[in-house]
Structure formats: structure tokens, C-alpha cells
Design a protein around this motif. Structure first.
Motif, PDB file in Angstrom:
ATOM      1  N   ARG A  58       4.468  -8.951  53.339  1.00  0.00           N
ATOM      2  CA  ARG A  58       4.512  -7.503  53.112  1.00  0.00           C
ATOM      3  C   ARG A  58       4.092  -7.208  51.675  1.00  0.00           C
ATOM      4  O   ARG A  58       4.666  -7.752  50.729  1.00  0.00           O
ATOM      5  CB  ARG A  58       5.925  -6.962  53.346  1.00  0.00           C
ATOM      6  CG  ARG A  58       6.409  -7.152  54.759  1.00  0.00           C
ATOM      7  CD  ARG A  58       7.844  -6.724  54.898  1.00  0.00           C
ATOM      8  NE  ARG A  58       8.295  -6.865  56.282  1.00  0.00           N
ATOM      9  CZ  ARG A  58       9.493  -6.548  56.699  1.00  0.00           C
ATOM     10  NH1 ARG A  58      10.388  -6.057  55.849  1.00  0.00           N
ATOM     11  NH2 ARG A  58       9.827  -6.709  57.962  1.00  0.00           N
ATOM     12  N   PHE A  59       3.126  -6.338  51.552  1.00  0.00           N
ATOM     13  CA  PHE A  59       2.645  -5.904  50.237  1.00  0.00           C
ATOM     14  C   PHE A  59       3.114  -4.470  50.001  1.00  0.00           C
ATOM     15  O   PHE A  59       3.031  -3.627  50.908  1.00  0.00           O
ATOM     16  CB  PHE A  59       1.112  -5.935  50.192  1.00  0.00           C
ATOM     17  CG  PHE A  59       0.530  -7.312  50.310  1.00  0.00           C
ATOM     18  CD1 PHE A  59       0.178  -8.029  49.183  1.00  0.00           C
ATOM     19  CD2 PHE A  59       0.329  -7.890  51.554  1.00  0.00           C
ATOM     20  CE1 PHE A  59      -0.359  -9.303  49.284  1.00  0.00           C
ATOM     21  CE2 PHE A  59      -0.208  -9.158  51.671  1.00  0.00           C
ATOM     22  CZ  PHE A  59      -0.554  -9.871  50.538  1.00  0.00           C
ATOM     23  N   TRP A  60       3.585  -4.207  48.784  1.00  0.00           N
ATOM     24  CA  TRP A  60       4.067  -2.878  48.397  1.00  0.00           C
ATOM     25  C   TRP A  60       3.305  -2.428  47.160  1.00  0.00           C
ATOM     26  O   TRP A  60       3.027  -3.229  46.269  1.00  0.00           O
ATOM     27  CB  TRP A  60       5.566  -2.920  48.089  1.00  0.00           C
ATOM     28  CG  TRP A  60       6.357  -3.393  49.259  1.00  0.00           C
ATOM     29  CD1 TRP A  60       6.706  -4.676  49.558  1.00  0.00           C
ATOM     30  CD2 TRP A  60       6.858  -2.588  50.320  1.00  0.00           C
ATOM     31  NE1 TRP A  60       7.404  -4.712  50.738  1.00  0.00           N
ATOM     32  CE2 TRP A  60       7.515  -3.445  51.233  1.00  0.00           C
ATOM     33  CE3 TRP A  60       6.824  -1.220  50.586  1.00  0.00           C
ATOM     34  CZ2 TRP A  60       8.125  -2.981  52.382  1.00  0.00           C
ATOM     35  CZ3 TRP A  60       7.448  -0.759  51.733  1.00  0.00           C
ATOM     36  CH2 TRP A  60       8.083  -1.634  52.611  1.00  0.00           C
ATOM     37  N   ILE A  61       2.977  -1.157  47.107  1.00  0.00           N
ATOM     38  CA  ILE A  61       2.257  -0.609  45.953  1.00  0.00           C
ATOM     39  C   ILE A  61       2.658   0.853  45.795  1.00  0.00           C
ATOM     40  O   ILE A  61       2.932   1.541  46.787  1.00  0.00           O
ATOM     41  CB  ILE A  61       0.733  -0.767  46.126  1.00  0.00           C
ATOM     42  CG1 ILE A  61      -0.011  -0.434  44.837  1.00  0.00           C
ATOM     43  CG2 ILE A  61       0.216   0.025  47.325  1.00  0.00           C
ATOM     44  CD1 ILE A  61      -1.467  -0.865  44.832  1.00  0.00           C
ATOM     45  N   GLY A  62       2.708   1.319  44.569  1.00  0.00           N
ATOM     46  CA  GLY A  62       3.049   2.711  44.300  1.00  0.00           C
ATOM     47  C   GLY A  62       1.997   3.374  43.438  1.00  0.00           C
ATOM     48  O   GLY A  62       1.207   2.704  42.777  1.00  0.00           O
ATOM     49  N   TYR A  63       1.997   4.695  43.478  1.00  0.00           N
ATOM     50  CA  TYR A  63       1.102   5.447  42.594  1.00  0.00           C
ATOM     51  C   TYR A  63       1.756   6.778  42.245  1.00  0.00           C
ATOM     52  O   TYR A  63       2.574   7.312  42.995  1.00  0.00           O
ATOM     53  CB  TYR A  63      -0.287   5.643  43.217  1.00  0.00           C
ATOM     54  CG  TYR A  63      -0.310   6.561  44.412  1.00  0.00           C
ATOM     55  CD1 TYR A  63      -0.626   7.915  44.270  1.00  0.00           C
ATOM     56  CD2 TYR A  63      -0.017   6.080  45.681  1.00  0.00           C
ATOM     57  CE1 TYR A  63      -0.652   8.758  45.373  1.00  0.00           C
ATOM     58  CE2 TYR A  63      -0.035   6.917  46.778  1.00  0.00           C
ATOM     59  CZ  TYR A  63      -0.354   8.247  46.618  1.00  0.00           C
ATOM     60  OH  TYR A  63      -0.366   9.090  47.696  1.00  0.00           O
ATOM     61  N   GLY A  78      -4.270   6.980  45.070  1.00  0.00           N
ATOM     62  CA  GLY A  78      -3.784   7.186  46.437  1.00  0.00           C
ATOM     63  C   GLY A  78      -4.884   7.042  47.463  1.00  0.00           C
ATOM     64  O   GLY A  78      -4.697   6.409  48.513  1.00  0.00           O
ATOM     65  N   ARG A  79      -6.061   7.609  47.187  1.00  0.00           N
ATOM     66  CA  ARG A  79      -7.196   7.483  48.111  1.00  0.00           C
ATOM     67  C   ARG A  79      -7.613   6.022  48.267  1.00  0.00           C
ATOM     68  O   ARG A  79      -7.874   5.555  49.371  1.00  0.00           O
ATOM     69  CB  ARG A  79      -8.394   8.307  47.622  1.00  0.00           C
ATOM     70  CG  ARG A  79      -8.296   9.783  47.946  1.00  0.00           C
ATOM     71  CD  ARG A  79      -9.620  10.504  47.715  1.00  0.00           C
ATOM     72  NE  ARG A  79     -10.193  10.267  46.401  1.00  0.00           N
ATOM     73  CZ  ARG A  79      -9.908  10.955  45.298  1.00  0.00           C
ATOM     74  NH1 ARG A  79      -9.033  11.935  45.348  1.00  0.00           N
ATOM     75  NH2 ARG A  79     -10.498  10.677  44.150  1.00  0.00           N
ATOM     76  N   GLY A  80      -7.686   5.297  47.162  1.00  0.00           N
ATOM     77  CA  GLY A  80      -8.086   3.886  47.217  1.00  0.00           C
ATOM     78  C   GLY A  80      -7.095   3.041  47.995  1.00  0.00           C
ATOM     79  O   GLY A  80      -7.479   2.154  48.757  1.00  0.00           O
TER      80      GLY A  80
END
Length: 183
Positions: free
Chosen positions: A122-127, A135-137
Motif C-alpha cells: 500500500r502506497f500513501w501520498i498527500g498533497y 493532485g492531478r499528477g
């Protein structure tokens, strides 16, 4: 801050080809320090903490970078730190250099990390909300938006879930935050 996730087994959208694109891990403290405008000591500390740095290239030219944590994550501006559960990773501090923006490099870098990190489930990322390009990327790379931090003053009070799903609930668990509101 909005969080997104990608889980092993999820589909990855096809991206427009970038024929001379490549991405790989780097442990070159001096190079990463120069590219990221951080001190070599700060970069060495990240490496010592088990964090991994990925560099993206167009041909031989470095064009972007990003970090992956698998043990401990933090969002220092919000005084939030969290232990990362086994099988998870937290992607952070990505940057595409200004002259290379708008070419689809960021989603390619994210997908390359997913392909190369076969043992991460599981990969998690925030912006940040004002970083619409990020967010678009992230969405373009195939990540699913699941939650948002609830901030009170300069501290994190909890997390709001965008949906009632296993993934959204898992975001509260990964970041060790109480659910403040959700659907």
C-alpha cells in the motif's frame, strides 16, 4: 492535506509515453542534496532513517525527485509523525524541476516507484489543497483520493474520510488519527 492511496493489485492507468524517461533509487547524498537544495547532513539523516530517494531522468538529465518512507513518516509543518505499518509506504517531498513541469513526469515517477517497490502493498501520498498540479499528477498515476486532514490551529485534530471504504478507514489507521467526520 488530502491523502491518496494505491494498493497492490489496483490497476494503473496507461500514461502517454516518455521515451527517454527513467527513474531509479539514489543513495548519492551529494547529488540528492544538490538537486533538492538540502544540506548533505539532512539527506544523510533521511537515508539513515531508512528513507529512499528516487530520481527521475529525461535521458541523462535529472528532472524530478521524490522520497519514500517505510518506517516513520512525518508532516513537520503540522507537527504530525507516525509509524508506518509493515507493507505500507509513505511517499513525500516530490518535486519536478520548473523547466520540466507539464510533461507528465510526476505520474511516471510515481508509477515507476510502484513497479520497483514490489514488496510494498500500500502506497500513501498527500498533497496540500492549493497544489492542484500535484493532485492531478497523483490521480493521473492511478491513486485514489480517500481522506483529508482536519487541522485545528497549527495541529492535526483528526481525519475526514471521503467515503465509507476499507481504504478510507485504512488512512486513519496508517496516520494514527481519529475520524472526525466521514460519509
Amino acid at each position: 492535506m488530502t491523502f491518496a492511496t494505491w494498493w497492490r493489485g489496483d490497476s494503473l492507468p496507461c500514461l502517454s509515453p516518455l521515451p527517454i524517461f527513467s527513474a531509479h533509487l539514489s543513495t548519492d547524498t551529494q547529488l540528492v542534496a544538490r538537486l533538492s537544495n538540502h544540506s548533505p547532513q539532512a539527506i544523510a539523516t533521511r537515508f539513515q532513517m531508512g528513507n529512499r530517494c528516487y530520481l527521475a531522468f529525461m535521458g541523462e538529465v535529472p528532472v524530478a525527485y521524490g522520497w519514500m518512507a517505510t518506517q516513520q513518516g512525518s508532516i513537520s509543518a503540522l507537527q504530525l509523525s507516525f509509524a508506518i505499518p509493515s507493507g505500507n509506504s509513505y511517499l513525500y517531498n516530490f518535486q519536478t524541476f520548473p523547466e520540466w513541469r507539464g510533461r507528465g513526469i510526476y505520474p511516471h515517477l510515481l508509477q515507476d516507484i510502484i513497479h520497483q517497490e514490489r514488496f510494498v502493498q500500500r502506497f500513501w501520498i498527500g498533497y496540500l489543497p492549493d497544489n492542484e498540479a500535484s493532485g492531478r499528477g497523483i490521480r493521473k498515476a492511478g491513486f485514489h483520493m480517500v481522506s483529508d486532514l482536519v487541522v485545528s490551529g497549527d495541529r492535526v485534530a483528526g481525519i475526514t474520510l471521503f467515503e465509507s471504504s476499507e481504504r478510507a478507514q485504512a488512512s486513519a489507521d496508517v496516520f494514527h488519527l481519529p475520524v472526525i467526520a466521514g460519509t
